[in-house]
Write a protein that holds these residues in place. Structure first.
Motif, PDB file in Angstrom:
ATOM      1  N   CYS A  21       0.936  -1.209  -0.029  1.00 55.85           N
ATOM      2  CA  CYS A  21      -0.069  -0.034   0.067  1.00 55.85           C
ATOM      3  C   CYS A  21       0.849   1.200  -0.026  1.00 55.85           C
ATOM      4  O   CYS A  21       0.874   2.097   0.885  1.00 55.85           O
ATOM      5  CB  CYS A  21      -0.942   0.010   1.054  1.00 55.85           C
ATOM      6  N   ALA A  28      -0.755  -1.073  -4.428  1.00 57.95           N
ATOM      7  CA  ALA A  28      -0.894  -2.328  -5.309  1.00 57.95           C
ATOM      8  C   ALA A  28      -2.123  -2.865  -4.837  1.00 57.95           C
ATOM      9  O   ALA A  28      -2.071  -4.237  -4.453  1.00 57.95           O
ATOM     10  CB  ALA A  28       0.139  -3.446  -5.104  1.00 57.95           C
ATOM     11  N   CYS A  62      -3.686  -6.965  -3.363  1.00 62.09           N
ATOM     12  CA  CYS A  62      -3.659  -6.944  -1.790  1.00 62.09           C
ATOM     13  C   CYS A  62      -4.492  -7.951  -0.946  1.00 62.09           C
ATOM     14  O   CYS A  62      -5.621  -7.890  -1.429  1.00 62.09           O
ATOM     15  CB  CYS A  62      -4.118  -5.249  -1.503  1.00 62.09           C
ATOM     16  N   ILE A  77      -6.113  -7.544   1.670  1.00 61.24           N
ATOM     17  CA  ILE A  77      -7.145  -7.080   2.394  1.00 61.24           C
ATOM     18  C   ILE A  77      -7.944  -6.117   1.827  1.00 61.24           C
ATOM     19  O   ILE A  77      -8.804  -5.355   2.343  1.00 61.24           O
ATOM     20  CB  ILE A  77      -6.614  -6.537   3.780  1.00 61.24           C
ATOM     21  N   ALA A  78      -7.921  -6.327   0.363  1.00 64.20           N
ATOM     22  CA  ALA A  78      -8.725  -5.564  -0.502  1.00 64.20           C
ATOM     23  C   ALA A  78     -10.233  -5.393  -0.006  1.00 64.20           C
ATOM     24  O   ALA A  78     -10.810  -4.191  -0.182  1.00 64.20           O
ATOM     25  CB  ALA A  78      -8.433  -5.765  -2.042  1.00 64.20           C
ATOM     26  N   CYS A  86     -11.083  -3.113   2.810  1.00 65.75           N
ATOM     27  CA  CYS A  86     -10.616  -1.788   2.714  1.00 65.75           C
ATOM     28  C   CYS A  86     -11.420  -1.019   1.929  1.00 65.75           C
ATOM     29  O   CYS A  86     -12.152  -1.088   1.304  1.00 65.75           O
ATOM     30  CB  CYS A  86      -9.033  -1.682   1.996  1.00 65.75           C
ATOM     31  N   LYS A 119      -9.344   2.513  -4.954  1.00 61.66           N
ATOM     32  CA  LYS A 119      -8.489   1.251  -5.164  1.00 61.66           C
ATOM     33  C   LYS A 119      -8.054   1.054  -6.871  1.00 61.66           C
ATOM     34  O   LYS A 119      -8.806   1.314  -7.626  1.00 61.66           O
ATOM     35  CB  LYS A 119      -9.337   0.009  -4.941  1.00 61.66           C
TER      36      LYS A 119
HETATM   37  S1  SF4 Z   1      -6.831  -2.262  -1.049  1.00 61.66           S
HETATM   38 FE1  SF4 Z   1      -6.566  -0.512   0.522  1.00 61.66          FE
HETATM   39  S2  SF4 Z   1      -4.879  -1.610   1.920  1.00 61.66           S
HETATM   40 FE2  SF4 Z   1      -4.878  -2.651  -0.011  1.00 61.66          FE
HETATM   41  S3  SF4 Z   1      -3.163  -1.375  -1.118  1.00 61.66           S
HETATM   42 FE3  SF4 Z   1      -5.364  -0.825  -1.899  1.00 61.66          FE
HETATM   43  S4  SF4 Z   1      -5.702   0.885  -0.637  1.00 61.66           S
HETATM   44 FE4  SF4 Z   1      -4.113  -0.120   0.326  1.00 61.66          FE
END
Ligand code: SF4
Length: 219
Positions: A188, A194, A198, A200-201, A204, A209
């Motif tokens: 992040c 990225a 990710c 935990i997308a 989030c 995004k």
């Molecule tokens: S999904 Fe959220 S935590 Fe993950 S890289 Fe994107 S902005 Fe960061």
């Protein structure tokens, strides 16, 4: 999902991704970590790691550093920036460690932040790593990631720390703090998160995004 449940879910996902949650600063004693964290203000851990071997070779104890010539310390730490203030602070912190605490690092926020050059961020690193106390280290990476995930909108580090402490259970606080720090460094990132890779997308709330690899991510 409540924010606390989301924080626990984020930890569950990131914990195995970043199994080694030790700081990137190199040190071999509490004294050395104290000095390294003070030096890390406004610079990178890698830059601090370049100067500390020689600094600690020349001044291996708090007593030695407290008695050091300011000019010699300034020369050794010059490349970390703000070298005059940092030299003053690390010598004063070494003196406080020697004179007030007999060389043993204290383990309370009040005592640590009473030492020269030690703010809440530094104190939280020391409390979490050396004292096994629940701590949240709010640096640039951590702040960015928790704002994007939607755990806080605060920008002021003390407020970010307070708001996160209110939703993250004490038993995972230190480790989640480190995991989110690493996540901010490696995934992040500030300019180009990225999100497409990710883990935990889905947890989030970041509205911008990225869904596909960015040009500079493609080898
Ligand atoms: S999904 Fe959220 S935590 Fe993950 S890289 Fe994107 S902005 Fe960061």
């Amino acid at each position: 999902m409540t924010p606390s449940e989301r924080a626990a879910a984020v930890f569950e996902r990131l914990d195995p991704v970043y199994p080694d949650k030790r700081p990137l600063l190199e040190y071999s004693s509490p004294f050395e970590l104290l000095i390294a964290v003070i030096l890390s203000a406004q610079t990178t851990d890698a830059q601090v790691n370049r100067v500390t071997p020689e600094l600690f070779r020349r001044f291996p104890t708090p007593q030695a550093l407290a008695a050091a010539e300011p000019a010699e310390v300034e020369t050794l730490i010059f490349s970390t920036g703000f070298y005059r203030a940092k030299a003053r602070n690390i010598r004063a912190a070494a003196r406080a460690l020697t004179e007030q605490y007999a060389g043993e690092l204290p383990c309370t926020m009040a005592e640590l932040t009473g030492m020269p050059g030690v703010g809440r961020k530094t104190a939280n690193v020391l409390l979490g790593v050396l004292c096994d106390r629940p701590s949240i280290v709010v640096d640039t990476h951590f702040g960015r990631v928790v704002r994007r995930i939607g755990f806080t909108t605060a920008r002021q580090p003390d407020r970010v720390e307070r708001e996160l402490a209110a939703i993250v259970p004490a038993e995972i606080r230190t480790e989640l703090s480190m995991a989110l720090n690493f996540h901010g460094r490696y995934v992040c990132t500030a300019r180009n998160p990225a999100c497409f890779r990710c883990p935990i997308a889905d947890l989030c709330l970041f509205e911008e995004k990225t869904s596909a690899p960015q040009t500079e991510d493609i080898p």
